[in-house]
Scaffold this motif. Structure first.
Motif, PDB file in Angstrom:
ATOM      1  N   HIS A   1      49.466  43.668  -1.340  1.00  2.64           N
ATOM      2  CA  HIS A   1      49.887  42.313  -1.728  1.00  2.64           C
ATOM      3  C   HIS A   1      51.160  41.922  -0.992  1.00  2.64           C
ATOM      4  O   HIS A   1      51.283  40.790  -0.505  1.00  2.64           O
ATOM      5  CB  HIS A   1      50.111  42.220  -3.240  1.00  2.64           C
ATOM      6  CG  HIS A   1      48.852  42.088  -4.020  1.00  2.64           C
ATOM      7  ND1 HIS A   1      48.815  42.271  -5.377  1.00  2.64           N
ATOM      8  CD2 HIS A   1      47.581  41.807  -3.657  1.00  2.64           C
ATOM      9  CE1 HIS A   1      47.583  42.094  -5.818  1.00  2.64           C
ATOM     10  NE2 HIS A   1      46.811  41.815  -4.787  1.00  2.64           N
ATOM     11  N   TYR A   2      52.114  42.829  -0.913  1.00  5.77           N
ATOM     12  CA  TYR A   2      53.362  42.559  -0.191  1.00  5.77           C
ATOM     13  C   TYR A   2      53.071  42.178   1.260  1.00  5.77           C
ATOM     14  O   TYR A   2      53.739  41.320   1.832  1.00  5.77           O
ATOM     15  CB  TYR A   2      54.276  43.788  -0.247  1.00  5.77           C
ATOM     16  CG  TYR A   2      55.549  43.604   0.528  1.00  5.77           C
ATOM     17  CD1 TYR A   2      56.628  42.927  -0.030  1.00  5.77           C
ATOM     18  CD2 TYR A   2      55.665  44.070   1.837  1.00  5.77           C
ATOM     19  CE1 TYR A   2      57.799  42.732   0.678  1.00  5.77           C
ATOM     20  CE2 TYR A   2      56.839  43.878   2.560  1.00  5.77           C
ATOM     21  CZ  TYR A   2      57.899  43.210   1.985  1.00  5.77           C
ATOM     22  OH  TYR A   2      59.048  43.008   2.697  1.00  5.77           O
TER      23      TYR A   2
ATOM     24  N   LEU B   1      41.875  48.119  16.227  1.00  9.53           N
ATOM     25  CA  LEU B   1      40.729  48.089  15.326  1.00  9.53           C
ATOM     26  C   LEU B   1      41.105  47.367  14.037  1.00  9.53           C
ATOM     27  O   LEU B   1      40.357  46.522  13.548  1.00  9.53           O
ATOM     28  CB  LEU B   1      40.275  49.523  15.033  1.00  9.53           C
ATOM     29  CG  LEU B   1      39.011  49.683  14.223  1.00  9.53           C
ATOM     30  CD1 LEU B   1      38.245  50.912  14.706  1.00  9.53           C
ATOM     31  CD2 LEU B   1      39.293  49.815  12.755  1.00  9.53           C
ATOM     32  N   ILE B   2      42.289  47.665  13.504  1.00 12.69           N
ATOM     33  CA  ILE B   2      42.770  47.003  12.278  1.00 12.69           C
ATOM     34  C   ILE B   2      42.956  45.508  12.528  1.00 12.69           C
ATOM     35  O   ILE B   2      42.523  44.671  11.729  1.00 12.69           O
ATOM     36  CB  ILE B   2      44.092  47.638  11.792  1.00 12.69           C
ATOM     37  CG1 ILE B   2      43.875  49.092  11.372  1.00 12.69           C
ATOM     38  CG2 ILE B   2      44.732  46.822  10.676  1.00 12.69           C
ATOM     39  CD1 ILE B   2      43.016  49.301  10.169  1.00 12.69           C
ATOM     40  N   GLU B   3      43.593  45.167  13.631  1.00 10.50           N
ATOM     41  CA  GLU B   3      43.858  43.751  13.912  1.00 10.50           C
ATOM     42  C   GLU B   3      42.570  42.964  14.128  1.00 10.50           C
ATOM     43  O   GLU B   3      42.531  41.769  13.856  1.00 10.50           O
ATOM     44  CB  GLU B   3      44.799  43.625  15.102  1.00 10.50           C
ATOM     45  CG  GLU B   3      46.212  44.063  14.754  1.00 10.50           C
ATOM     46  CD  GLU B   3      47.197  43.958  15.903  1.00 10.50           C
ATOM     47  OE1 GLU B   3      46.795  43.594  17.030  1.00 10.50           O
ATOM     48  OE2 GLU B   3      48.381  44.244  15.661  1.00 10.50           O
TER      49      GLU B   3
ATOM     50  N   SER C   1      51.240  46.755  12.984  1.00 18.19           N
ATOM     51  CA  SER C   1      52.005  45.537  13.275  1.00 18.19           C
ATOM     52  C   SER C   1      52.240  44.771  11.982  1.00 18.19           C
ATOM     53  O   SER C   1      51.320  44.570  11.188  1.00 18.19           O
ATOM     54  CB  SER C   1      51.237  44.651  14.253  1.00 18.19           C
ATOM     55  OG  SER C   1      50.977  45.350  15.437  1.00 18.19           O
ATOM     56  N   TYR C   2      53.463  44.366  11.761  1.00 20.33           N
ATOM     57  CA  TYR C   2      53.809  43.626  10.551  1.00 20.33           C
ATOM     58  C   TYR C   2      54.321  42.255  10.945  1.00 20.33           C
ATOM     59  O   TYR C   2      55.088  42.144  11.897  1.00 20.33           O
ATOM     60  CB  TYR C   2      54.903  44.370   9.764  1.00 20.33           C
ATOM     61  CG  TYR C   2      55.319  43.639   8.516  1.00 20.33           C
ATOM     62  CD1 TYR C   2      54.580  43.761   7.358  1.00 20.33           C
ATOM     63  CD2 TYR C   2      56.420  42.789   8.526  1.00 20.33           C
ATOM     64  CE1 TYR C   2      54.939  43.065   6.214  1.00 20.33           C
ATOM     65  CE2 TYR C   2      56.778  42.089   7.384  1.00 20.33           C
ATOM     66  CZ  TYR C   2      56.034  42.235   6.234  1.00 20.33           C
ATOM     67  OH  TYR C   2      56.379  41.542   5.104  1.00 20.33           O
ATOM     68  N   PRO C   3      53.919  41.210  10.283  1.00 17.62           N
ATOM     69  CA  PRO C   3      53.055  41.171   9.113  1.00 17.62           C
ATOM     70  C   PRO C   3      51.586  40.949   9.447  1.00 17.62           C
ATOM     71  O   PRO C   3      50.754  40.892   8.565  1.00 17.62           O
ATOM     72  CB  PRO C   3      53.597  39.977   8.322  1.00 17.62           C
ATOM     73  CG  PRO C   3      54.026  39.011   9.391  1.00 17.62           C
ATOM     74  CD  PRO C   3      54.538  39.882  10.526  1.00 17.62           C
TER      75      PRO C   3
END
Length: 174
Positions: A130-131, A66-68, A96-98
């Motif tokens: 931001h990171y 859902l986020i992706e 999942s990063y980044p």
């Protein structure tokens, strides 16, 4: 589609009430939206979905998808002990990063039962986003003494509703 993240897993939280109000305000603007309530996290996700268990918890994986699949987020951020809830940080750490938040957009709303309206919580979360490469809208309403401004799932403070509507209008075009 805008995903509203209710930033705590506390039952019957003010964050969820504000998330519902925000969704109704987006609906009035005919902006598609959905709420991701951290109450929906698997109870054991910190043991079954993070670090060496990444990708192994189907329920958490659905939230990650859902986020992706979302490009814009609204974080409703309650202040806990001069920051934001640890469950929100753990949730973010498991994504999942980044890729999860990179080059995506966020709007933040701070809420607190005290006088600061979540100012420190918003600052801490902004640094993290931001990171992760996220673009954060500068307008961050801080709704202090939130319990005094809610009744029956509605805002009783017209200034707070105006601040949310101003943020929505900016975020739609962000």
């Amino acid at each position: 589609m805008i995903t509203i993240i209710s930033g705590t897993n506390r039952p019957r939280s003010n964050a969820r009430v504000i998330s519902d109000i925000y969704a109704r305000l987006l609906d009035k603007r005919q902006v598609p939206n959905q709420i991701l309530d951290l109450m929906d996290l698997p109870a054991d996700f910190i043991f079954t979905a993070l670090y060496h268990n990444a990708g192994k918890n189907d329920q958490y994986n659905e939230l990650n998808k859902l986020i992706e699949g979302t490009d814009k987020f609204v974080f409703i951020v309650p202040e806990y002990n001069a920051s934001f809830p640890g469950v929100l940080k753990a949730f973010i750490d498991g994504l999942s990063y980044p890729g999860s938040f990179k080059n995506k957009k966020a709007a933040l709303v701070g809420i607190s039962t005290g006088s600061q309206g979540g100012a420190l919580a918003l600052s801490h979360l902004t640094d993290i986003l931001h990171y992760m490469g996220m673009h954060v809208l500068a307008a961050k309403p801080r709704l202090n003494y939130i319990s005094k401004s809610l009744a029956n799932g509605e805002l009783t403070n017209s200034l707070y509703e105006s601040l949310l509507l101003e943020q929505i209008d900016s975020f739609i075009n962000f």
